[in-house]
Enzyme design. Structure first.
Site, mmCIF file in Angstrom:
data_model
loop_
_atom_site.group_PDB
_atom_site.id
_atom_site.type_symbol
_atom_site.label_atom_id
_atom_site.label_comp_id
_atom_site.label_asym_id
_atom_site.label_seq_id
_atom_site.Cartn_x
_atom_site.Cartn_y
_atom_site.Cartn_z
ATOM 1 N N HIS A 108 3.971 2.842 24.228
ATOM 2 C CA HIS A 108 3.224 3.068 25.472
ATOM 3 C C HIS A 108 1.736 3.275 25.167
ATOM 4 C CE1 HIS A 108 7.337 3.279 26.824
ATOM 5 N NE2 HIS A 108 7.533 4.208 25.918
ATOM 6 N N GLU A 141 5.095 10.994 26.722
ATOM 7 C CA GLU A 141 5.600 10.265 25.565
ATOM 8 C C GLU A 141 4.445 9.594 24.824
ATOM 9 O OE1 GLU A 141 8.406 7.210 26.548
ATOM 10 O OE2 GLU A 141 8.685 6.607 24.449
ATOM 11 N N HIS A 146 8.873 6.319 19.736
ATOM 12 C CA HIS A 146 9.200 6.648 21.124
ATOM 13 C C HIS A 146 9.897 8.001 21.203
ATOM 14 C CE1 HIS A 146 8.409 2.616 22.863
ATOM 15 N NE2 HIS A 146 8.637 2.238 21.614
ATOM 16 N N GLU A 201 13.688 6.594 18.709
ATOM 17 C CA GLU A 201 13.591 7.523 19.839
ATOM 18 C C GLU A 201 13.799 8.896 19.203
ATOM 19 O OE1 GLU A 201 12.890 6.812 22.944
ATOM 20 O OE2 GLU A 201 13.501 4.747 23.335
#
Ligand SMILES: [Zn+2]
Length: 305
Positions: free
Chosen positions: A95, A132, A187, A269
């Site tokens: 992101h 995030e 992430h 993640e």
């Protein structure tokens, strides 16, 4: 609470064969990058052991082999002459803090070989508002310091130095063009409360359009297993209790960042931002340093073979 034991993939690990997974498994929410629910597939060769038997996570202090990297990057050999001299690592902080202000741009569809998908997404955040995108950049910076101290050449796909993105296809191309020896996309998940733990996402074999991952499936799995093992050791975190069947490994064929990669690449993640216990870790700088150390140790282990 139930305590389950999960045994890990053999090749995976340096320090862990067994660790505790605490918490009941509720139905799996799909990580947000996947537009397709249910795309997550549990893959591994590892077995899931029944339950009972109490085991505690590896103490984060015990460091096998590759951990010359542990601790401060200070006293080690000067950059450029470390054991990773000549190796290129691309870190992809998932992101971008600016994505929230550029929804039209990031919603543009891009070709990921197998299909078309959004350029990028905003990512999730903790209930307290820690995003995030902030998390991934912070861990990326910590990893860069650790890996450069080992002599690696480190490149980030973005450093909040652009208004949004890059798009997932460009993120993949950055690793390809750099001829990276390893790429890790960072992430943290946005799943339901009670869903806890980390998982590493491995590329599945796809061959469609511009996507051909067949050559990177094996080395990426090796990279991912080493990262998972070192992440457990460094953070004490358990593998996801909601995807991956307790292995901490999930294979996917729907992520552009993996499908378009021609170099070994995985996603991680690191935890679930929407779970209060995981969020307490993700928002801790001390914990993020452990996470960066674990991921970096996995990369070092992979690159040193
Ligand atoms: Zn993400």
């Amino acid at each position: 609470m139930t305590v389950a034991l999960a045994a890990l993939v053999p090749g995976a690990l340096l320090g862990w064969a067994v660790y505790a997974v605490v918490g009941g498994g509720s139905g799996g929410d799909d990580p947000k990058e996947g537009a397709s629910a249910g795309a997550s597939a549990s893959v591994s060769s590892s077995s899931r052991a029944p339950s009972s038997a109490k085991a505690s996570p590896e103490p984060s202090g015990t460091k096998p082999s590759a951990s010359a990297t542990s601790g401060a990057p200070s006293a080690s050999a000067p950059p450029a002459s470390g054991p990773l001299k000549g190796k290129v690592v691309v870190i992809d902080p998932g992101h971008n803090p600016g994505n929230f202000r550029h929804t039209a741009e990031i919603n543009r569809q891009v070709d990921i070989g197998t299909n078309r998908k959004e350029c990028d997404t905003t990512g999730t955040s903790t209930n307290g508002g820690y995003t995030e995108a902030e998390f991934t950049l912070d861990v990326a910076h910590r990893m860069r310091a650790l890996l450069e101290a080992q002599g690696a050449t480190v490149k980030l796909t973005q450093d909040a130095d652009r208004p949004f993105g890059p798009c997932v296809d460009e993120r993949a191309r950055i690793g390809n063009k750099a001829k990276a020896d390893a790429v890790v996309s960072l992430h943290a998940d946005g799943s339901g409360a009670g869903n806890r733990g980390f998982h590493v996402i491995l590329p599945g074999a796809v061959n469609a359009g511009a996507a051909d991952t067949r050559a990177i499936v094996e080395p990426s799995r090796d990279l991912g297993e080493r990262i998972a093992g070192n992440f457990v050791r460094a953070t004490g975190s358990a593998p996801s209790n909601y995807v991956g069947g307790g292995t901490g490994l999930v294979t996917r064929k729907d992520l552009g960042g993996l499908n378009l990669s021609t170099v070994p690449k995985v996603f991680i993640e690191c935890g679930n931002m929407r779970d209060s216990k995981d969020a307490a870790q993700l928002t801790s700088g001390a914990w993020r340093q452990k996470a960066a150390q674990g991921i970096s140790d996995g990369i070092v282990s992979f690159l040193r073979g």
